[in-house]
Design an enzyme around this catalytic site. Sequence first.
Site, PDB file in Angstrom:
ATOM      1  N   GLY A 229      15.573 -60.052  15.315  1.00 39.97           N
ATOM      2  CA  GLY A 229      16.390 -58.905  15.706  1.00 39.97           C
ATOM      3  C   GLY A 229      17.249 -58.464  14.532  1.00 39.97           C
ATOM      4  O   GLY A 229      16.971 -58.805  13.369  1.00 39.97           O
ATOM      5  N   SER A 230      18.306 -57.747  14.830  1.00 45.20           N
ATOM      6  CA  SER A 230      19.119 -57.175  13.754  1.00 45.20           C
ATOM      7  C   SER A 230      19.952 -58.261  13.070  1.00 45.20           C
ATOM      8  O   SER A 230      20.232 -59.315  13.654  1.00 45.20           O
ATOM      9  CB  SER A 230      20.043 -56.102  14.329  1.00 45.20           C
ATOM     10  OG  SER A 230      20.938 -56.708  15.237  1.00 45.20           O
ATOM     11  N   GLU A 249      14.978 -64.247  11.937  1.00 48.60           N
ATOM     12  CA  GLU A 249      14.159 -63.173  11.342  1.00 48.60           C
ATOM     13  C   GLU A 249      14.921 -61.870  11.569  1.00 48.60           C
ATOM     14  O   GLU A 249      14.907 -61.332  12.672  1.00 48.60           O
ATOM     15  CB  GLU A 249      12.775 -63.115  12.009  1.00 48.60           C
ATOM     16  CG  GLU A 249      11.939 -64.367  11.857  1.00 48.60           C
ATOM     17  CD  GLU A 249      11.373 -64.549  10.473  1.00 48.60           C
ATOM     18  OE1 GLU A 249      11.444 -63.613   9.656  1.00 48.60           O
ATOM     19  OE2 GLU A 249      10.867 -65.645  10.194  1.00 48.60           O
ATOM     20  N   CYS A 283      10.332 -54.257  10.755  1.00 43.08           N
ATOM     21  CA  CYS A 283      11.366 -54.820   9.874  1.00 43.08           C
ATOM     22  C   CYS A 283      11.007 -54.690   8.394  1.00 43.08           C
ATOM     23  O   CYS A 283      11.881 -54.744   7.536  1.00 43.08           O
ATOM     24  CB  CYS A 283      11.613 -56.275  10.227  1.00 43.08           C
ATOM     25  SG  CYS A 283      10.074 -57.176  10.428  1.00 43.08           S
ATOM     26  N   GLU A 377      19.600 -50.319   7.168  1.00 40.27           N
ATOM     27  CA  GLU A 377      18.267 -50.271   7.784  1.00 40.27           C
ATOM     28  C   GLU A 377      18.200 -49.092   8.749  1.00 40.27           C
ATOM     29  O   GLU A 377      18.965 -49.035   9.712  1.00 40.27           O
ATOM     30  CB  GLU A 377      18.015 -51.578   8.532  1.00 40.27           C
ATOM     31  CG  GLU A 377      16.631 -51.646   9.125  1.00 40.27           C
ATOM     32  CD  GLU A 377      16.400 -52.947   9.893  1.00 40.27           C
ATOM     33  OE1 GLU A 377      17.315 -53.384  10.616  1.00 40.27           O
ATOM     34  OE2 GLU A 377      15.314 -53.513   9.758  1.00 40.27           O
TER      35      GLU A 377
HETATM   36  P1  NAD Z   1      18.898 -56.558  18.437  1.00 41.76           P
HETATM   37  O1  NAD Z   1      19.558 -57.437  17.453  1.00 41.76           O
HETATM   38  O2  NAD Z   1      19.674 -55.453  19.043  1.00 41.76           O
HETATM   39  O3  NAD Z   1      18.354 -57.416  19.686  1.00 41.76           O
HETATM   40  C1  NAD Z   1      17.459 -58.496  19.500  1.00 41.76           C
HETATM   41  C2  NAD Z   1      17.573 -59.443  20.700  1.00 41.76           C
HETATM   42  O4  NAD Z   1      18.859 -60.099  20.669  1.00 41.76           O
HETATM   43  C3  NAD Z   1      17.501 -58.754  22.063  1.00 41.76           C
HETATM   44  O5  NAD Z   1      16.789 -59.578  22.950  1.00 41.76           O
HETATM   45  C4  NAD Z   1      18.970 -58.659  22.467  1.00 41.76           C
HETATM   46  O6  NAD Z   1      19.159 -58.536  23.857  1.00 41.76           O
HETATM   47  C5  NAD Z   1      19.491 -59.986  21.927  1.00 41.76           C
HETATM   48  N1  NAD Z   1      20.950 -60.044  21.685  1.00 41.76           N
HETATM   49  C6  NAD Z   1      21.782 -59.032  21.345  1.00 41.76           C
HETATM   50  N2  NAD Z   1      23.042 -59.507  21.163  1.00 41.76           N
HETATM   51  C7  NAD Z   1      22.994 -60.846  21.391  1.00 41.76           C
HETATM   52  C8  NAD Z   1      23.958 -61.900  21.339  1.00 41.76           C
HETATM   53  N3  NAD Z   1      25.235 -61.664  21.004  1.00 41.76           N
HETATM   54  N4  NAD Z   1      23.575 -63.161  21.622  1.00 41.76           N
HETATM   55  C9  NAD Z   1      22.288 -63.428  21.943  1.00 41.76           C
HETATM   56  N5  NAD Z   1      21.315 -62.470  22.010  1.00 41.76           N
HETATM   57  C10 NAD Z   1      21.663 -61.193  21.724  1.00 41.76           C
HETATM   58  O7  NAD Z   1      17.561 -56.001  17.729  1.00 41.76           O
HETATM   59  P2  NAD Z   1      16.573 -54.841  18.219  1.00 41.76           P
HETATM   60  O8  NAD Z   1      17.256 -53.522  18.083  1.00 41.76           O
HETATM   61  O9  NAD Z   1      15.957 -55.211  19.518  1.00 41.76           O
HETATM   62  O10 NAD Z   1      15.421 -54.963  17.106  1.00 41.76           O
HETATM   63  C11 NAD Z   1      15.466 -54.308  15.871  1.00 41.76           C
HETATM   64  C12 NAD Z   1      15.897 -55.237  14.762  1.00 41.76           C
HETATM   65  O11 NAD Z   1      15.023 -56.359  14.698  1.00 41.76           O
HETATM   66  C13 NAD Z   1      15.840 -54.610  13.384  1.00 41.76           C
HETATM   67  O12 NAD Z   1      17.000 -54.925  12.676  1.00 41.76           O
HETATM   68  C14 NAD Z   1      14.625 -55.259  12.740  1.00 41.76           C
HETATM   69  O13 NAD Z   1      14.652 -55.317  11.341  1.00 41.76           O
HETATM   70  C15 NAD Z   1      14.670 -56.605  13.339  1.00 41.76           C
HETATM   71  N6  NAD Z   1      13.350 -57.240  13.243  1.00 41.76           N
HETATM   72  C16 NAD Z   1      13.164 -58.221  12.304  1.00 41.76           C
HETATM   73  C17 NAD Z   1      11.919 -58.809  12.160  1.00 41.76           C
HETATM   74  C18 NAD Z   1      11.679 -59.908  11.155  1.00 41.76           C
HETATM   75  O14 NAD Z   1      10.663 -60.570  11.258  1.00 41.76           O
HETATM   76  N7  NAD Z   1      12.564 -60.131  10.204  1.00 41.76           N
HETATM   77  C19 NAD Z   1      10.862 -58.382  12.970  1.00 41.76           C
HETATM   78  C20 NAD Z   1      11.093 -57.371  13.911  1.00 41.76           C
HETATM   79  C21 NAD Z   1      12.344 -56.804  14.040  1.00 41.76           C
END
Ligand code: NAD
Length: 480
Positions: A229-230, A249, A283, A377
């Site tokens: 995630g982010s 990641e 990503c 990003e």
């Molecule tokens: P996000 O960070 O908003 O959410 C990711 C997950 O984390 C979701 O399931 C969300 O509900 C959960 N989450 C949010 N806050 C949390 C907390 N405080 N505690 C626990 N869980 C929490 O990301 P998104 O918008 O769904 O995805 C996009 C991001 O993911 C982009 O930044 C992208 O670069 C990244 N990404 C990285 C990779 C990699 O392999 N490096 C791959 C795909 C996406």
Amino acid sequence: MSAVPRIGNLINGEWHFDGTGREVLHKFTGEVLAIAHDATPAQVTDAVTAARKASESPLDPYQRYEILSKVADAIARDKERLALSVCRESGLTLKDCLGDMDRAVQTMRTSAEEAKRITGEMVPIAAAPGFAHRMAFTVRFPVGVVGAITPFNSPLNTVAHKVGPALAAGNAVVVKPSPFTPIAAAELCSMLLEAGLPPGLIGLLLGPGDPVGTSLVNDERVDFFTFTGSTATGKAISARLGMRRATMECGNVSGTIVCADANVPDAAEQCARGAFRKAGQVCTSVQRLYVHADILEEFLGHLTAAASAMVVGDPEDPATDIGPMISEAAAKRAEEWVNEAVAQGARLVHGGQRDGVAMTPTILTEVPSDARVVCEEIFAPVVSVIPFKDFAEALRVVNDTPFGLQAGIFTRDLNQALEAAKRLRVGGVVINSTSSTRADLMPYGGVKDSGYGTEGPKYAARDMTEERLVLLEPAKDGDR
Ligand code: NAD
């Protein structure tokens, strides 16, 4: 009219539907695809309790191999239906989703194979002074319970990259998918149960990051976290883990370099795909493109032609190349950053229009170095093309970001390619293709603010084990 399906929380093989219902929308039409029920605090606890208990009786490696292989077969068999379902809940085009289903098959199959290969190593202990008569080796044991938290993009294959290796390594796993895309995760859990996985080894918790994700993270009985995630969320989770291990990641502002000796039409074609596929919501999407000044105009011509040929619109139409973004808010943010860059002096070469939730493929140049489109990003189909003269300077600017996931370089010059491999501080350097290149079996992960730990079933399964040393000393002769 058929009733809207409901998706529940999976605890010890039972689906629970009592938490608040949340609509899962078709990201292009807005149609309600399903109602997903948020996990209650008690359900978070129960899912971890069930996983903890199940982790105490791990499956044999061959059983894990068989179950994961069956799931790979099931995804392959049901590819068309699954692709359409992922297309609807994520907005990724059918074309992209069919490719993602093939990748998920690979992820599960490779995980199955890795289940048979988890091994420690012999330690040359006899070489240590005073240890000549001893032997030593290491054995890898499952960590116990893995918590998997996943984002909205590639909602089946990303979950497969967590669940496959966690189970291959003999763990129980509790998944918390993105609230935007819970259907694919529920499908994968059902397939695992149908393949014969003992119920407690897989749990599913639905709902927002806070409180569902945070409650899972706060449960100290989860031994290991695998998060995608982010960067902001990754940092928040990391800060709460204490001594527990994790793979993070996270985000990136991916750079790709195109040198003067590159095959320009090929590089432009690949960069267009790497920047715009999945509406730039990858990503490793090509966001910053450093192009040698001598080929800039030629390159921009080919890149613009490739972008113009891309069909934007209904993701279910097999002809569509770029579907909607995950939400209108995300599309508005991308549009705002583009407008802001233009106000700061950037030149809009192509695109820049938003139609509701969809953004046209957008090419910018003459972008100021402090514009958000090159510093943060964007996660949208927007690329900035920046000329360079000096190769060392191009390497410096690719590195000049807090992130470091992957980078690409197009060149026929072996010395330049090797120099890039040495100097770019990222998890992966891709030569003659873009930053957005991945095979599911390869080691994949970032450095700096892009995270730590490695995906790819072999590497992830290894990370989700604990290594224990066994040191053998001959028993002493003589009377007891
Ligand atoms: P996000 O960070 O908003 O959410 C990711 C997950 O984390 C979701 O399931 C969300 O509900 C959960 N989450 C949010 N806050 C949390 C907390 N405080 N505690 C626990 N869980 C929490 O990301 P998104 O918008 O769904 O995805 C996009 C991001 O993911 C982009 O930044 C992208 O670069 C990244 N990404 C990285 C990779 C990699 O392999 N490096 C791959 C795909 C996406």
